[in-house]
Design an enzyme around this catalytic site. Structure first.
Site, PDB file in Angstrom:
ATOM      1  N   GLU A 266      36.042  36.007  31.852  1.00 25.67           N
ATOM      2  CA  GLU A 266      36.912  34.821  31.778  1.00 25.67           C
ATOM      3  C   GLU A 266      37.175  34.390  30.335  1.00 25.67           C
ATOM      4  O   GLU A 266      38.174  33.752  30.051  1.00 25.67           O
ATOM      5  CB  GLU A 266      36.274  33.645  32.532  1.00 25.67           C
ATOM      6  CG  GLU A 266      36.576  33.647  34.019  1.00 25.67           C
ATOM      7  CD  GLU A 266      36.171  32.354  34.718  1.00 25.67           C
ATOM      8  OE1 GLU A 266      35.378  31.582  34.166  1.00 25.67           O
ATOM      9  OE2 GLU A 266      36.656  32.126  35.843  1.00 25.67           O
ATOM     10  N   HIS A 287      22.614  57.091  41.075  1.00 26.59           N
ATOM     11  CA  HIS A 287      22.916  58.005  42.187  1.00 26.59           C
ATOM     12  C   HIS A 287      24.283  57.725  42.789  1.00 26.59           C
ATOM     13  O   HIS A 287      24.606  58.214  43.861  1.00 26.59           O
ATOM     14  CB  HIS A 287      21.814  57.896  43.248  1.00 26.59           C
ATOM     15  CG  HIS A 287      20.472  58.267  42.694  1.00 26.59           C
ATOM     16  ND1 HIS A 287      19.907  59.501  42.862  1.00 26.59           N
ATOM     17  CD2 HIS A 287      19.606  57.567  41.921  1.00 26.59           C
ATOM     18  CE1 HIS A 287      18.739  59.553  42.240  1.00 26.59           C
ATOM     19  NE2 HIS A 287      18.533  58.386  41.657  1.00 26.59           N
ATOM     20  N   LYS A 387      44.681  29.991  42.100  1.00 25.65           N
ATOM     21  CA  LYS A 387      44.390  28.699  42.733  1.00 25.65           C
ATOM     22  C   LYS A 387      45.688  28.026  43.181  1.00 25.65           C
ATOM     23  O   LYS A 387      45.761  27.449  44.264  1.00 25.65           O
ATOM     24  CB  LYS A 387      43.639  27.782  41.756  1.00 25.65           C
ATOM     25  CG  LYS A 387      42.173  28.156  41.557  1.00 25.65           C
ATOM     26  CD  LYS A 387      41.449  27.126  40.716  1.00 25.65           C
ATOM     27  CE  LYS A 387      39.956  27.420  40.607  1.00 25.65           C
ATOM     28  NZ  LYS A 387      39.219  26.534  39.728  1.00 25.65           N
TER      29      LYS A 387
HETATM   30  O1  PA5 Z   1      34.048  28.987  33.959  1.00 24.46           O
HETATM   31  C1  PA5 Z   1      34.786  28.267  34.602  1.00 24.46           C
HETATM   32  O2  PA5 Z   1      35.344  27.269  34.104  1.00 24.46           O
HETATM   33  C2  PA5 Z   1      35.054  28.523  36.079  1.00 24.46           C
HETATM   34  O3  PA5 Z   1      34.435  29.676  36.534  1.00 24.46           O
HETATM   35  C3  PA5 Z   1      34.556  27.349  36.915  1.00 24.46           C
HETATM   36  O4  PA5 Z   1      33.198  27.166  36.661  1.00 24.46           O
HETATM   37  C4  PA5 Z   1      34.781  27.559  38.413  1.00 24.46           C
HETATM   38  O5  PA5 Z   1      36.132  27.833  38.687  1.00 24.46           O
HETATM   39  C5  PA5 Z   1      34.346  26.336  39.197  1.00 24.46           C
HETATM   40  O6  PA5 Z   1      35.030  25.214  38.742  1.00 24.46           O
HETATM   41  P1  PA5 Z   1      34.552  23.742  39.086  1.00 24.46           P
HETATM   42  O7  PA5 Z   1      33.229  23.504  38.429  1.00 24.46           O
HETATM   43  O8  PA5 Z   1      35.633  22.861  38.517  1.00 24.46           O
HETATM   44  O9  PA5 Z   1      34.463  23.659  40.570  1.00 24.46           O
END
Ligand code: PA5
Length: 397
Positions: A266, A287, A387
């Protein structure tokens, strides 16, 4: 003790001139990093907050058989991976922390609700935005069950919310009902939130938080190593090695590699850049994926985790852990012969301090590495795309 070996294969795989070019960029990268808004995770962790996590965990232990953590992505992987690494495989007498909210599987949910019907539990719902669909659905389904089991005042005692200090539906609910709550600060994003109550609270049940936090604090000393690792990654990318395989030789490090996948995926994976993070657990995956890594498309480099000391299990004239590490050394050599370079990170043992230190090292590395790719380490616009599609297609009240 943590040792890093990023230089081993530099002569064969990386040319000295570009290596030096990236080293010279260090000052610029560190300056850009210091100017980023989302580096609240570099602040010292507030001792009062830690005490509050510990005190509240004692209260929960007194009236519950388990804690149900509801969260996804950066709101669950950090504490899950630490709990896994420090837990036991069998006869686990630790307080049960269950993770929910990462799947829309009805089979899982049905069985979870069934299990929860028969035990006393407390919920910790964690979402910085307070709008994440998986978290919201899971929380609402579990709350329905709580209404069957508990009175309103009991429910109020049994829900703990971790979210933004002002925004989002969860904060609105806290303000309305008066649940106990923690704050995820504005300048800390999900995948960098291990230093926040999103993780410190679920960790307070079973681990020594002080040692973990000491490790996080001392991770700051690894800034040079973190920069060096990010240079190696960037150069691997330049040389067509665009996939990084994180390899654990301890099964309980599986979720740690999942945490790494999120952190690097990310942070770096934008604007056509970044090394795609994958992971393996050895010897199991030797394996299966081992064949591809040895002889397949040469797009892979690896980062191995070696643990020096573990439980003693004698086997013939040796012991099982030494055999595991001999396999690690041998695989590293074999992959090298197959043009797959490998970084090696060695820790003396899996403990709170080393894990905290390593996590901080990797958060710095992911940020520096993203800056070397000239992308913003702290946003995730690509996640928003899916999303939005879901919001458009899912018509829920
Ligand atoms: O790293 C990030 O920002 C994302 O992976 C969020 O943690 C994830 O989408 C969950 O978001 P939230 O804490 O707003 O529910």
């Amino acid at each position: 003790m943590i040792k890093f070996d990023f230089n081993k294969y530099i002569d064969k795989f990386l040319d000295k001139d570009s290596f030096n070019k990236y080293l010279r960029l260090k000052g610029d990268v560190l300056e850009k990093f210091s100017l980023c808004e989302m580096i609240g995770w570099t602040r010292e962790i507030d001792k009062d907050l830690v005490n509050r996590c510990v005190e509240l965990s004692k209260k929960v232990k007194a009236n519950s058989d388990c804690l149900v953590v509801i969260g996804i992505g950066g709101s669950f992987l950090g504490s899950l991976c630490v709990n896994e690494m420090l837990g036991k495989y069998f006869n686990n007498d630790q307080f049960k922390v269950i993770y929910a909210g990462t799947t829309l599987s009805s089979k899982y949910m049905d069985e979870l609700l069934d299990y929860l019907r028969g035990v006393d539990f407390t919920v910790n719902v964690i979402s910085k935005s307070g709008t994440t669909m998986e978290t919201k659905i899971t929380y609402e389904l579990i709350k329905e069950l709580m209404k069957e089991k508990y009175s309103d005042s009991e429910i109020k005692e049994r829900i703990i919310v971790t979210t933004d200090k002002e925004k989002g539906l969860l904060r609105e609910e806290v303000n309305e009902v008066g649940y106990e709550s923690f704050i995820i600060e504005d300048d800390i994003g999900g995948r960098y939130s291990i230093v926040t109550p999103a993780h410190l609270f679920p960790l307070a049940f079973n681990i020594d938080l002080d040692k973990f936090i000491e490790g996080i604090h001392d991770g700051k000393d690894l800034i040079n190593e973190a920069y060096m690792y990010s240079v190696v990654r960037r150069m691997m990318f330049d040389n067509g090695k665009v996939v990084e395989n994180f390899v654990a030789y301890e099964q309980n490090m599986y979720y740690f590699t999942e945490w790494l996948k999120q952190l690097f995926g990310e942070s770096e994976g934008k604007e056509g850049m970044g090394c795609f993070p994958v992971s393996s657990v050895h010897t199991r995956d030797l394996h299966s994926l081992g064949q591809f890594i040895q002889e397949g498309n040469k797009i892979i480099f690896e980062t191995f985790f070696k643990v020096e000391n573990s439980n003693l299990v004698n086997y013939k004239n040796s012991d099982l852990h030494s055999i595991n590490n001999i396999v690690l050394d041998s695989v590293e050599a074999a992959h090298f012969k197959g043009d797959v370079p490998c970084n090696l990170i060695t820790i003396d043992e899996v403990n709170e301090y080393n894990i905290g230190k390593l996590m901080y090292f990797f958060m710095m590395s992911a940020a520096f590495s993203s800056l070397l790719f000239e992308v913003d380490p702290f946003n995730q616009p690509g996640v928003e795309v899916y999303k939005q599609e879901v919001r458009d297609n899912l018509k829920l009240d």
